[in-house]
Design a protein around this motif. Structure first.
Motif, mmCIF file in Angstrom:
data_model
loop_
_atom_site.group_PDB
_atom_site.id
_atom_site.type_symbol
_atom_site.label_atom_id
_atom_site.label_comp_id
_atom_site.label_asym_id
_atom_site.label_seq_id
_atom_site.Cartn_x
_atom_site.Cartn_y
_atom_site.Cartn_z
ATOM 1 N N GLN A 190 -1.939 9.326 8.714
ATOM 2 C CA GLN A 190 -1.838 8.520 7.509
ATOM 3 C C GLN A 190 -3.238 8.231 6.977
ATOM 4 O OE1 GLN A 190 1.359 7.648 6.392
ATOM 5 N NE2 GLN A 190 1.967 8.991 8.031
ATOM 6 N N THR B 62 -3.718 6.931 3.520
ATOM 7 C CA THR B 62 -3.037 5.681 3.201
ATOM 8 C C THR B 62 -3.983 4.519 3.461
ATOM 9 O OG1 THR B 62 -0.984 6.687 3.948
ATOM 10 C CG2 THR B 62 -0.980 4.306 3.706
ATOM 11 N N VAL C 145 -0.879 0.545 5.960
ATOM 12 C CA VAL C 145 -0.475 0.973 7.299
ATOM 13 C C VAL C 145 -0.308 -0.259 8.187
ATOM 14 C CG1 VAL C 145 -1.177 2.237 9.372
ATOM 15 C CG2 VAL C 145 -1.539 3.250 7.110
ATOM 16 N N ARG D 106 2.886 -2.146 7.504
ATOM 17 C CA ARG D 106 4.061 -1.437 8.036
ATOM 18 C C ARG D 106 4.126 -1.555 9.557
ATOM 19 N NH1 ARG D 106 5.759 4.665 6.287
ATOM 20 N NH2 ARG D 106 7.892 4.552 7.039
ATOM 21 N N PHE E 88 6.272 6.786 10.848
ATOM 22 C CA PHE E 88 5.079 7.474 10.363
ATOM 23 C C PHE E 88 5.149 8.992 10.504
ATOM 24 C CE2 PHE E 88 3.568 3.151 11.232
ATOM 25 C CZ PHE E 88 2.994 2.862 10.003
ATOM 26 N N VAL F 169 -2.840 0.741 14.358
ATOM 27 C CA VAL F 169 -3.241 1.143 13.005
ATOM 28 C C VAL F 169 -4.278 2.252 13.065
ATOM 29 C CG1 VAL F 169 -4.400 0.391 10.887
ATOM 30 C CG2 VAL F 169 -2.630 -1.057 11.927
ATOM 31 N N VAL G 113 -2.516 5.514 14.140
ATOM 32 C CA VAL G 113 -1.673 6.066 13.079
ATOM 33 C C VAL G 113 -2.547 6.706 11.999
ATOM 34 C CG1 VAL G 113 -0.099 5.440 11.190
ATOM 35 C CG2 VAL G 113 0.300 4.546 13.502
ATOM 36 N N ARG G 114 -3.679 6.101 11.696
ATOM 37 C CA ARG G 114 -4.568 6.622 10.650
ATOM 38 C C ARG G 114 -5.446 7.761 11.168
ATOM 39 N NH1 ARG G 114 -8.030 3.651 7.593
ATOM 40 N NH2 ARG G 114 -7.328 4.808 5.784
#
Length: 84
Positions: free
Chosen positions: A4, A7, A12, A15, A58, A77, A80-81
């Motif tokens: 992500q 994003t 993020v 979420r 995700f 976070v 995920v990123r």
């Protein structure tokens, strides 16, 4: 693994907070990004459920060894990123 990265971190994080809150039965706004999730009641069964929910939300795969290292919302976070 899809990330992500494009994003905004705040989107993020919002979420992730919502998912963590849902799984741990805690209001998303009450979750401190740096606090250990175990302090909010995370245990082995909820950790598995949290991992599944994050993967679905995700569109990523989180290996078991990586999931074990994700102890805070902030760490999730970053993962995920794609910043881990």
């Amino acid at each position: 693994m899809s990330t992500q990265a494009g994003t905004p971190a705040t989107a993020v994080e919002a979420r992730v907070r919502a998912i963590v809150g849902e799984v741990l039965w805690v209001a998303a706004d009450d979750i401190d990004s740096a606090a250990q999730l175990i302090d909010y009641g995370l245990d082995s069964p909820t950790a598995i459920e949290l991992t599944i929910q994050l993967e679905q939300a995700f569109g990523i795969s989180i290996p078991e060894d990586a999931a074990a290292q994700l102890n805070t919302v902030g760490e999730i976070v970053q993962y995920v990123r794609g910043e881990q």
